[in-house]
Design a protein around this motif. Structure first.
Motif, short mmCIF file in Angstrom:
data_model
loop_
_atom_site.label_atom_id
_atom_site.label_comp_id
_atom_site.label_asym_id
_atom_site.label_seq_id
_atom_site.Cartn_x
_atom_site.Cartn_y
_atom_site.Cartn_z
N THR A 191 56.82 47.61 -12.10
CA THR A 191 58.02 46.89 -12.50
C THR A 191 58.18 45.70 -11.57
N VAL A 192 58.39 44.51 -12.15
CA VAL A 192 58.61 43.30 -11.38
C VAL A 192 59.93 42.70 -11.83
N ASN A 193 60.83 42.47 -10.88
CA ASN A 193 62.13 41.86 -11.16
C ASN A 193 62.22 40.53 -10.44
N ARG A 194 62.68 39.52 -11.14
CA ARG A 194 62.84 38.20 -10.55
C ARG A 194 64.32 37.94 -10.33
N LEU A 195 64.67 37.75 -9.08
CA LEU A 195 66.06 37.45 -8.76
C LEU A 195 66.25 36.00 -8.35
N ASN A 196 65.17 35.22 -8.33
CA ASN A 196 65.25 33.82 -7.95
C ASN A 196 64.63 33.00 -9.08
N HIS A 197 65.43 32.18 -9.75
CA HIS A 197 64.95 31.43 -10.91
C HIS A 197 63.98 30.30 -10.55
N LYS A 198 63.87 29.97 -9.26
CA LYS A 198 63.00 28.87 -8.85
C LYS A 198 61.53 29.29 -8.73
N ILE A 199 61.28 30.58 -8.64
CA ILE A 199 59.91 31.07 -8.49
C ILE A 199 59.48 31.75 -9.78
#
Length: 109
Positions: A55-63
């Motif tokens: 599971t991969v969660n992105r909490l930073n929209h810049k990366i």
């Protein structure tokens, strides 16, 4: 979220092997994933009932999300470890399994 469905986990030996694999892979990812962790990207590798669950969660929209996924994929394709790492993980898992077995609710099943 990636779930690798497999009938491999039907035997206790297979469960131990996938637990060992996930532990070593997590250890191998700890240093290269540090930068992603500080950028608020999160990942989880779990030995699920059907195989490896990532599971991969992105909490930073810049990366971009795919960079973290690519890091995990690269380490899966180039999986390696030393005998010392294997011994360390083996001892850790032995303690974990022992602690799981001494719990009364596990013994009652």
């Amino acid at each position: 979220y990636v779930d690798s469905h497999s009938d491999v986990l039907l035997h206790s030996r297979s469960v131990v092997l996938i637990d060992t694999f996930v532990s070593i892979l997590s250890l191998n990812l700890s240093a290269p994933a540090y930068g992603a962790d500080t950028a608020k990207l999160e990942y989880e590798l779990v030995a699920g009932e059907d195989g490896l669950v990532t599971t991969v969660n992105r909490l930073n929209h810049k990366i971009p999300h795919f960079l973290y996924s690519q890091l995990i994929t690269d380490h899966l394709s180039d999986f390696s470890f030393t005998p010392a790492v294997f011994e360390m993980i083996k001892e850790k898992l032995k303690k974990t399994y022992f602690n799981m077995l001494i719990k009364s609710e596990v013994l009652a099943k």
